[in-house]
Design a protein around this motif. Structure first.
Motif, PDB file in Angstrom:
ATOM      1  N   LYS A  85      77.315  53.651  23.499  1.00  0.00           N
ATOM      2  CA  LYS A  85      77.948  54.953  23.696  1.00  0.00           C
ATOM      3  C   LYS A  85      78.481  55.089  25.119  1.00  0.00           C
ATOM      4  N   THR A  86      77.680  54.632  26.084  1.00  0.00           N
ATOM      5  CA  THR A  86      78.111  54.686  27.484  1.00  0.00           C
ATOM      6  C   THR A  86      79.348  53.832  27.706  1.00  0.00           C
ATOM      7  N   ALA A  87      79.347  52.616  27.120  1.00  0.00           N
ATOM      8  CA  ALA A  87      80.485  51.716  27.267  1.00  0.00           C
ATOM      9  C   ALA A  87      81.740  52.319  26.631  1.00  0.00           C
ATOM     10  N   LEU A  88      81.581  52.931  25.462  1.00  0.00           N
ATOM     11  CA  LEU A  88      82.721  53.554  24.777  1.00  0.00           C
ATOM     12  C   LEU A  88      83.328  54.658  25.644  1.00  0.00           C
ATOM     13  N   GLU A  89      82.470  55.464  26.255  1.00  0.00           N
ATOM     14  CA  GLU A  89      82.958  56.548  27.115  1.00  0.00           C
ATOM     15  C   GLU A  89      83.689  55.995  28.332  1.00  0.00           C
ATOM     16  N   GLN A  90      83.139  54.926  28.928  1.00  0.00           N
ATOM     17  CA  GLN A  90      83.770  54.363  30.117  1.00  0.00           C
ATOM     18  C   GLN A  90      85.107  53.712  29.787  1.00  0.00           C
ATOM     19  N   TYR A  91      85.164  53.006  28.665  1.00  0.00           N
ATOM     20  CA  TYR A  91      86.432  52.387  28.276  1.00  0.00           C
ATOM     21  C   TYR A  91      87.472  53.443  27.903  1.00  0.00           C
TER      22      TYR A  91
ATOM     23  N   GLU B 281      95.019  45.746  26.080  1.00  0.00           N
ATOM     24  CA  GLU B 281      93.714  45.084  26.174  1.00  0.00           C
ATOM     25  C   GLU B 281      92.577  46.081  25.970  1.00  0.00           C
ATOM     26  N   LEU B 282      92.723  47.262  26.556  1.00  0.00           N
ATOM     27  CA  LEU B 282      91.684  48.288  26.409  1.00  0.00           C
ATOM     28  C   LEU B 282      91.580  48.757  24.970  1.00  0.00           C
ATOM     29  N   ASP B 283      92.704  48.878  24.280  1.00  0.00           N
ATOM     30  CA  ASP B 283      92.683  49.326  22.880  1.00  0.00           C
ATOM     31  C   ASP B 283      91.976  48.316  21.984  1.00  0.00           C
ATOM     32  N   LEU B 284      92.189  47.026  22.235  1.00  0.00           N
ATOM     33  CA  LEU B 284      91.477  46.010  21.447  1.00  0.00           C
ATOM     34  C   LEU B 284      89.973  46.176  21.588  1.00  0.00           C
ATOM     35  N   ARG B 285      89.526  46.383  22.794  1.00  0.00           N
ATOM     36  CA  ARG B 285      88.094  46.512  23.061  1.00  0.00           C
ATOM     37  C   ARG B 285      87.546  47.865  22.609  1.00  0.00           C
ATOM     38  N   LEU B 286      88.344  48.915  22.794  1.00  0.00           N
ATOM     39  CA  LEU B 286      87.920  50.237  22.334  1.00  0.00           C
ATOM     40  C   LEU B 286      87.640  50.238  20.837  1.00  0.00           C
ATOM     41  N   GLY B 287      88.503  49.579  20.073  1.00  0.00           N
ATOM     42  CA  GLY B 287      88.311  49.524  18.633  1.00  0.00           C
ATOM     43  C   GLY B 287      86.996  48.854  18.260  1.00  0.00           C
ATOM     44  N   ILE B 288      86.664  47.759  18.943  1.00  0.00           N
ATOM     45  CA  ILE B 288      85.414  47.059  18.652  1.00  0.00           C
ATOM     46  C   ILE B 288      84.222  47.939  19.007  1.00  0.00           C
ATOM     47  N   LEU B 289      84.283  48.646  20.128  1.00  0.00           N
ATOM     48  CA  LEU B 289      83.211  49.572  20.490  1.00  0.00           C
ATOM     49  C   LEU B 289      83.070  50.687  19.462  1.00  0.00           C
ATOM     50  N   GLN B 290      84.203  51.199  18.982  1.00  0.00           N
ATOM     51  CA  GLN B 290      84.170  52.268  17.987  1.00  0.00           C
ATOM     52  C   GLN B 290      83.549  51.790  16.678  1.00  0.00           C
ATOM     53  N   VAL B 291      83.933  50.609  16.227  1.00  0.00           N
ATOM     54  CA  VAL B 291      83.417  50.128  14.950  1.00  0.00           C
ATOM     55  C   VAL B 291      81.929  49.793  15.058  1.00  0.00           C
TER      56      VAL B 291
ATOM     57  N   SER C 225     105.476  47.769  18.632  1.00  0.00           N
ATOM     58  CA  SER C 225     105.866  46.420  18.214  1.00  0.00           C
ATOM     59  C   SER C 225     105.990  45.436  19.369  1.00  0.00           C
ATOM     60  N   ASP C 226     106.258  45.949  20.576  1.00  0.00           N
ATOM     61  CA  ASP C 226     106.411  45.056  21.721  1.00  0.00           C
ATOM     62  C   ASP C 226     105.109  44.857  22.476  1.00  0.00           C
ATOM     63  N   ALA C 227     104.007  45.399  21.958  1.00  0.00           N
ATOM     64  CA  ALA C 227     102.713  45.292  22.638  1.00  0.00           C
ATOM     65  C   ALA C 227     102.226  43.843  22.625  1.00  0.00           C
ATOM     66  N   SER C 228     101.469  43.488  23.672  1.00  0.00           N
ATOM     67  CA  SER C 228     101.015  42.098  23.803  1.00  0.00           C
ATOM     68  C   SER C 228      99.884  41.754  22.848  1.00  0.00           C
ATOM     69  N   GLY C 229      99.159  42.760  22.347  1.00  0.00           N
ATOM     70  CA  GLY C 229      97.997  42.479  21.506  1.00  0.00           C
ATOM     71  C   GLY C 229      98.206  42.767  20.043  1.00  0.00           C
ATOM     72  N   VAL C 230      99.467  42.785  19.573  1.00  0.00           N
ATOM     73  CA  VAL C 230      99.753  43.149  18.178  1.00  0.00           C
ATOM     74  C   VAL C 230      99.067  42.199  17.200  1.00  0.00           C
ATOM     75  N   LYS C 231      99.204  40.889  17.414  1.00  0.00           N
ATOM     76  CA  LYS C 231      98.630  39.917  16.485  1.00  0.00           C
ATOM     77  C   LYS C 231      97.110  40.014  16.440  1.00  0.00           C
TER      78      LYS C 231
END
Length: 521
Positions: free
Chosen positions: A73-79, A143-153, A172-178
């Protein structure tokens, strides 16, 4: 007015303009402290996976003291906080870029057709740096969104995680789409595995986040043996993370306790013994300064700022040498060579400016291997720990994570190469303390005592010391550190004491960066 003074006035105006622009530009860059907090959060997540101690209650209590009661929970809030801050900075950068474009277009639209305008190339536009900053911020958000999703799940918020990754995919032009598409497939019901699932996880995730994604991947494929190996590796990493967190947390805490004890004892001694106390030693004794303010002006404007911070970088740029195109060892060597050239240029100007006054009066640039310089250096370091940390915390709230940082620090944070780290150590913990103490405490501070009391010289020289680092967020902490360095030098009258304090401080910073940056599986 002499030609020399006129040149100094012109150079001073140029230096002031460059300093102002550099400080303003630093506002658009995040502080290193913000990244350190996320790196420490990553270590906390890794440490929370540790299942050692054979289930003993005392072990669980000790682990909880290190990682907290709800690390996820703390990590999710910080991210999430880091993501919100990055988005705010991105919006500001885009607004600045739009304003800059509008300001650039206005003269072109109203100019008379007969006026011949010079061709405007992309490299000459001031917006180039803003564009680079915007791209970095956009990549960081991905990069933060990729990690935020894992913390959320992992917190049981599967729908929120899928929404986070889906929003990333929509850019569509985001670096982490794949990678986001791979994660959506992994946590779909039933899972949708793609041919490049493993490679995307390995490439774009690290540390605890990679572990969680790979664990889900192996479970989906029912690869029990690979899952057991992954979990065993995670336990080894978790035990190391606990040790790292203990070191990172205990050293500043111990330093603060010792420092507070020293501060209290020094203040009590000053109140009881007065002028016979350590803090009062040489407190009112200035230096016999044979040169005037114009010589000091010349050394700092022509030597330190113009030669060191403009001429040397310009010559290096004209030589065609670029650090960005080098590997990490090349970058670290580039930083060291650039610093040594800058220091050499400044020292040459200093020598030429004061050689007519040789031999210098007693006490100038004093380096004495005898006496208590080691005690002064270590004592000053422990006093600096609680005071600078307190000012840094206030400063971080003031600047809201903005204001830039020393460019060496992010490179050192993400660097795992031993040779490069050694070069960074030589630059930050040997070269920088020797040169900066020689200039700011050895020359500038004593020179100021010709025109002001010792305490005023300490304050003024420390302010220039802080400004010279060209980052808004570092002004208050470095001003505080500079004043402590000044107190140590004026009381001990030995440059070795302030050099030792400066070296200890920079070494402690590099050690923290190395430990926090090593938190990846």
């Amino acid at each position: 007015m002499t030609i020399k003074r006129l040149i100094l006035i012109v150079l001073t105006a140029f230096v002031i303009l460059k300093l102002t622009l550099s400080l303003i530009e630093s506002w658009g860059h995040p502080q290193i402290q913000s990244r350190l907090e996320l790196y420490q959060t990553n270590l906390l997540l890794e440490a929370a996976e540790w299942q050692g101690g054979d289930g003993r209650e005392d072990f669980k209590t000790a682990l909880q003291a290190v990682v907290g009661e709800q690390p996820l929970k703390t990590a999710l809030e910080q991210y999430q906080e880091a993501r919100d801050g990055t988005k705010t900075n991105l919006e500001k950068a885009r607004e600045q870029l739009q304003q800059l474009k509008s300001a650039t277009l206005t003269p072109l639209e109203t100019a008379k057709p007969r006026v011949a305008l010079p061709p405007v190339t992309e490299s000459s536009l001031p917006s180039e740096q803003l564009l680079a900053s915007i791209k970095k911020l956009e990549k960081l958000i991905d990069e933060l969104d990729l990690r935020l999703g894992i913390l959320q799940v992992e917190q049981g918020e599967r729908n929120a995680a899928l929404k986070t990754w889906t929003n990333l995919i929509s850019r569509s032009d985001a670096s982490g789409v794949k990678t986001a598409d791979v994660l959506v497939g992994l946590w779909s019901k039933p899972p949708r595995l793609q041919p490049d699932t493993f490679s995307q996880i390995q490439k774009n995730l690290d540390g605890w986040f990679r572990y969680r994604a790979l664990a889900k991947f192996y479970k989906s494929q029912q690869r029990q043996e690979d899952l057991l190996q992954l979990q065993a590796h995670a336990q080894a990493v978790a035990s190391q993370a606990v040790v790292k967190l203990a070191i990172v947390g205990s050293i500043p805490l111990l330093g603060c306790l010792i420092g507070l004890g020293l501060v209290i004892s020094l203040v009590v001694q000053l109140l009881v013994q007065g002028k016979r106390s350590l803090l009062a030693q040489n407190a009112d004794v200035g230096w016999s300064t044979p040169w005037d303010a114009e010589t000091v002006w010349q050394v700092f404007i022509l030597g330190f700022f113009f030669t060191g911070q403009f001429l040397v970088p310009l010559l290096i740029a004209l030589s065609g040498i670029h650090a960005a195109s080098s590997d990490i060892r090349g970058q670290s060597f580039y930083v060291l060579v650039t610093y040594l050239l800058m220091a050499s240029g400044t020292l040459i100007v200093l020598y030429l400016s004061i050689k007519q006054f040789f031999p210098l009066p007693e006490g100038w640039f004093r380096v004495d291997w005898r006496g208590g310089w080691i005690l002064w250096g270590f004592g000053g370091y422990f006093v600096a720990v609680p005071l600078v940390i307190l000012v840094a915390l206030i400063n971080q709230k003031l600047w809201q994570g903005q204001g830039g940082s020393n460019p060496i620090l992010p490179i050192a944070l993400e660097n795992r190469d031993g040779v490069a780290l050694l070069i960074f150590f030589v630059t930050a913990s040997v070269a920088a303390p020797m040169f900066e103490e020689f200039i700011f405490r050895g020359f500038l501070l004593p020179s100021f005592t010709r025109y002001m009391p010792v305490w005023g010289a300490i304050v003024a020289s420390s302010f220039l010391f802080a400004i010279a680092h060209l980052n808004l967020s570092e002004v208050l902490p470095l001003w505080t550190l500079g004043m402590l360095l000044g107190v140590v030098y004026t009381r001990s009258r030995n440059l070795l004491s302030s050099m030792l304090l400066h070296s200890l401080w920079n070494s402690g910073t590099l050690l923290s960066l190395f430990i926090l940056g090593s938190g990846s599986m």
